[in-house]
Design a protein around this motif. Structure first.
Motif, mmCIF file in Angstrom:
data_model
loop_
_atom_site.group_PDB
_atom_site.id
_atom_site.type_symbol
_atom_site.label_atom_id
_atom_site.label_comp_id
_atom_site.label_asym_id
_atom_site.label_seq_id
_atom_site.Cartn_x
_atom_site.Cartn_y
_atom_site.Cartn_z
ATOM 1 N N GLY A 87 0.761 -1.236 0.000
ATOM 2 C CA GLY A 87 0.000 0.000 0.000
ATOM 3 C C GLY A 87 0.793 1.288 0.000
ATOM 4 O O GLY A 87 1.802 1.435 -0.692
ATOM 5 N N TYR A 88 0.326 2.226 0.815
ATOM 6 C CA TYR A 88 0.882 3.581 0.840
ATOM 7 C C TYR A 88 2.324 3.595 1.335
ATOM 8 O O TYR A 88 3.143 4.380 0.849
ATOM 9 C CB TYR A 88 0.010 4.473 1.725
ATOM 10 C CG TYR A 88 0.180 5.954 1.468
ATOM 11 C CD1 TYR A 88 -0.650 6.616 0.567
ATOM 12 C CD2 TYR A 88 1.163 6.695 2.115
ATOM 13 C CE1 TYR A 88 -0.504 7.975 0.319
ATOM 14 C CE2 TYR A 88 1.325 8.042 1.871
ATOM 15 C CZ TYR A 88 0.481 8.681 0.978
ATOM 16 O OH TYR A 88 0.642 10.026 0.731
ATOM 17 N N ASP A 89 2.649 2.729 2.291
ATOM 18 C CA ASP A 89 4.025 2.668 2.799
ATOM 19 C C ASP A 89 5.000 2.312 1.691
ATOM 20 O O ASP A 89 6.102 2.867 1.610
ATOM 21 C CB ASP A 89 4.126 1.647 3.938
ATOM 22 C CG ASP A 89 3.415 2.101 5.199
ATOM 23 O OD1 ASP A 89 3.173 3.314 5.336
ATOM 24 O OD2 ASP A 89 3.094 1.242 6.043
ATOM 25 N N ILE A 92 5.568 5.348 -0.631
ATOM 26 C CA ILE A 92 6.500 6.325 -0.066
ATOM 27 C C ILE A 92 7.937 5.837 -0.208
ATOM 28 O O ILE A 92 8.849 6.620 -0.526
ATOM 29 C CB ILE A 92 6.177 6.595 1.418
ATOM 30 C CG1 ILE A 92 4.834 7.326 1.552
ATOM 31 C CG2 ILE A 92 7.284 7.397 2.076
ATOM 32 C CD1 ILE A 92 4.815 8.693 0.911
ATOM 33 N N GLU A 93 8.171 4.547 -0.009
ATOM 34 C CA GLU A 93 9.523 4.006 -0.172
ATOM 35 C C GLU A 93 9.988 4.146 -1.624
ATOM 36 O O GLU A 93 11.161 4.447 -1.883
ATOM 37 C CB GLU A 93 9.557 2.546 0.254
ATOM 38 C CG GLU A 93 10.957 1.953 0.284
ATOM 39 C CD GLU A 93 11.011 0.603 0.971
ATOM 40 O OE1 GLU A 93 11.467 0.554 2.129
ATOM 41 O OE2 GLU A 93 10.591 -0.397 0.357
ATOM 42 N N LEU A 94 9.087 3.969 -2.566
ATOM 43 C CA LEU A 94 9.434 4.132 -3.973
ATOM 44 C C LEU A 94 9.735 5.592 -4.307
ATOM 45 O O LEU A 94 10.644 5.892 -5.088
ATOM 46 C CB LEU A 94 8.296 3.620 -4.855
ATOM 47 C CG LEU A 94 8.114 2.104 -4.896
ATOM 48 C CD1 LEU A 94 6.774 1.740 -5.536
ATOM 49 C CD2 LEU A 94 9.261 1.460 -5.658
ATOM 50 N N ALA A 95 8.973 6.504 -3.708
ATOM 51 C CA ALA A 95 9.225 7.932 -3.929
ATOM 52 C C ALA A 95 10.604 8.321 -3.397
ATOM 53 O O ALA A 95 11.330 9.110 -4.021
ATOM 54 C CB ALA A 95 8.140 8.767 -3.263
ATOM 55 N N LYS A 96 10.970 7.760 -2.262
ATOM 56 C CA LYS A 96 12.296 8.020 -1.699
ATOM 57 C C LYS A 96 13.385 7.460 -2.618
ATOM 58 O O LYS A 96 14.431 8.092 -2.818
ATOM 59 C CB LYS A 96 12.411 7.397 -0.311
ATOM 60 C CG LYS A 96 11.541 8.066 0.752
ATOM 61 C CD LYS A 96 11.645 7.349 2.088
ATOM 62 C CE LYS A 96 10.762 8.019 3.137
ATOM 63 N NZ LYS A 96 10.807 7.293 4.440
ATOM 64 N N TYR A 184 1.169 12.901 2.007
ATOM 65 C CA TYR A 184 2.393 12.602 1.269
ATOM 66 C C TYR A 184 3.602 13.257 1.926
ATOM 67 O O TYR A 184 4.656 12.629 2.079
ATOM 68 C CB TYR A 184 2.238 13.092 -0.172
ATOM 69 C CG TYR A 184 3.335 12.669 -1.113
ATOM 70 C CD1 TYR A 184 3.485 11.335 -1.483
ATOM 71 C CD2 TYR A 184 4.211 13.604 -1.664
ATOM 72 C CE1 TYR A 184 4.481 10.940 -2.370
ATOM 73 C CE2 TYR A 184 5.207 13.222 -2.549
ATOM 74 C CZ TYR A 184 5.337 11.892 -2.903
ATOM 75 O OH TYR A 184 6.327 11.508 -3.765
ATOM 76 N N LEU A 185 3.465 14.502 2.330
ATOM 77 C CA LEU A 185 4.552 15.209 3.018
ATOM 78 C C LEU A 185 4.760 14.640 4.420
ATOM 79 O O LEU A 185 5.897 14.427 4.851
ATOM 80 C CB LEU A 185 4.239 16.699 3.101
ATOM 81 C CG LEU A 185 5.215 17.562 3.910
ATOM 82 C CD1 LEU A 185 6.637 17.468 3.354
ATOM 83 C CD2 LEU A 185 4.746 19.023 3.930
ATOM 84 N N GLU A 186 3.669 14.378 5.109
ATOM 85 C CA GLU A 186 3.771 13.875 6.483
ATOM 86 C C GLU A 186 4.439 12.505 6.530
ATOM 87 O O GLU A 186 5.236 12.223 7.429
ATOM 88 C CB GLU A 186 2.376 13.807 7.106
ATOM 89 C CG GLU A 186 2.377 13.472 8.586
ATOM 90 C CD GLU A 186 1.014 13.614 9.210
ATOM 91 O OE1 GLU A 186 0.944 13.759 10.449
ATOM 92 O OE2 GLU A 186 0.000 13.585 8.480
ATOM 93 N N GLU A 187 4.127 11.642 5.564
ATOM 94 C CA GLU A 187 4.695 10.296 5.559
ATOM 95 C C GLU A 187 6.122 10.277 5.016
ATOM 96 O O GLU A 187 6.958 9.510 5.490
ATOM 97 C CB GLU A 187 3.813 9.357 4.735
ATOM 98 C CG GLU A 187 2.427 9.117 5.313
ATOM 99 C CD GLU A 187 2.470 8.380 6.640
ATOM 100 O OE1 GLU A 187 3.374 7.555 6.840
ATOM 101 O OE2 GLU A 187 1.589 8.635 7.486
ATOM 102 N N SER A 188 6.420 11.110 4.035
ATOM 103 C CA SER A 188 7.779 11.135 3.474
ATOM 104 C C SER A 188 8.750 11.894 4.366
ATOM 105 O O SER A 188 9.943 11.623 4.364
ATOM 106 C CB SER A 188 7.768 11.764 2.080
ATOM 107 O OG SER A 188 7.427 13.139 2.143
ATOM 108 N N LYS A 189 8.229 12.880 5.097
ATOM 109 C CA LYS A 189 9.038 13.688 6.023
ATOM 110 C C LYS A 189 10.202 14.383 5.305
ATOM 111 O O LYS A 189 11.255 14.601 5.890
ATOM 112 C CB LYS A 189 9.587 12.817 7.169
ATOM 113 C CG LYS A 189 8.533 12.083 7.985
ATOM 114 C CD LYS A 189 9.176 11.217 9.049
ATOM 115 C CE LYS A 189 8.140 10.502 9.898
ATOM 116 N NZ LYS A 189 7.371 9.523 9.116
ATOM 117 N N CYS A 190 9.985 14.730 4.049
ATOM 118 C CA CYS A 190 11.093 15.248 3.260
ATOM 119 C C CYS A 190 10.669 16.424 2.388
ATOM 120 O O CYS A 190 9.769 16.285 1.553
ATOM 121 C CB CYS A 190 11.665 14.132 2.385
ATOM 122 S SG CYS A 190 13.053 14.653 1.359
ATOM 123 N N VAL A 191 11.306 17.558 2.595
ATOM 124 C CA VAL A 191 11.038 18.738 1.774
ATOM 125 C C VAL A 191 11.437 18.479 0.325
ATOM 126 O O VAL A 191 10.764 18.898 -0.613
ATOM 127 C CB VAL A 191 11.800 19.961 2.334
ATOM 128 C CG1 VAL A 191 11.709 21.145 1.380
ATOM 129 C CG2 VAL A 191 11.254 20.348 3.709
#
Length: 271
Positions: A87-89, A92-96, A184-191
């Motif tokens: 899912g969403y987790d 986020i790992e793929l976005a990172k 998306y911002l809250e879960e990635s924690k990355c500007v």
């Protein structure tokens, strides 16, 4: 990251008037294998649950899972591998990974634009830009994508609503989308992820492929975000968002520092 106006290709909604407020009726037989209708006000998703005295909380439905899986599949093709997380987790790992593996911020942005573009039939984008975008100075197109954004993207961003924004010609228009607290911002924690995989590519995508200017204004203090369709973004040197420091909890900065121990990399990569 936002924007998947895939709802444009679904069954067209019927509109009725109650007092002065439009209500859209959407067929949901494809979701529940029965003929039924969901009524919802134009600025509120049918999956947004409100309780008196508390903040609205978005509950994803079957259509949201379809959007998530479609977006994730395109991200997997771009990155070259898939996360083991569900899912969403996993998204986020793929976005990172997209950020970490990119040669530059520009490379990350271009990859994200390709992902967004791949979600649509090419002809749909071309027709929208040619036929819809010029109507009434672009206001109709801006209002349409604002409403579709609310309908299709709350699974990604969390609770959001259509609001009024000031346009460059001095008028105001209901072509804004306010995200209360971006998931998306809250879960990635990355500007850096916010700017390079969401803000900059989404702005470019809507302008270049749909003919709709867009300014996105994320707030890194409360994680809210204001979309302004119909408003062009400032030049990079004048965009205060691009000058924001990395979040203290940013995992990208920490990992890049571990990987490049011989280089002083204490900030996430940002434009």
């Amino acid at each position: 990251m936002k924007m998947m106006p895939l709802a444009l290709t679904l069954h067209a909604p019927q509109t009725v008037m109650v007092s002065s407020s439009p209500i859209y009726l959407l067929p949901t037989s494809s979701l529940h294998n029965r003929t039924s209708f969901r009524a919802f006000f134009s600025s509120v998703s049918p999956e947004t649950i409100h309780s008196e005295g508390s903040k609205a909380e978005y509950k994803p439905g079957n259509l949201d899972h379809f959007f998530l899986n479609s977006f994730r599949d395109k991200l997997v093709k771009e990155v070259g591998w898939d996360s083991e997380k569900p899912g969403y987790d996993g998204l986020i790992e793929l976005a990172k990974a997209l950020m970490m593996n990119s040669r530059s911020n520009s490379h990350t942005k271009d990859a994200a634009v390709r992902i967004l573009k791949s979600l649509f039939p090419p002809l749909l984008l071309e027709l929208y830009k040619i036929l819809i975008a010029p109507i009434d100075g672009g206001k109709v197109a801006a209002m349409m994508v604002a409403r579709v954004t609310v309908f299709t993207c709350q699974w990604l961003m969390g609770t959001c609503k259509v609001n009024s924004v000031d346009l460059p010609d001095g008028t105001s228009c209901n072509s804004g989308v306010f995200v209360e607290r971006c998931k998306y911002l809250e879960e990635s924690k990355c500007v850096g992820i916010c700017i390079n995989t969401c803000k900059l590519p989404t702005q470019s995508f809507f302008k270049d492929y749909m003919g709709v200017p867009l300014l996105m204004e994320p707030n890194f203090s409360d994680y809210s975000c204001q979309f302004k369709f119909g408003v062009s973004p400032p030049l990079p040197e004048d965009d205060d968002t691009l000058k924001e420091p990395c979040l203290d909890v940013c995992p990208i900065a920490n990992k890049r520092h571990e990987i490049q121990r011989n280089v002083d990399v204490m900030k996430c990569p940002k434009a």
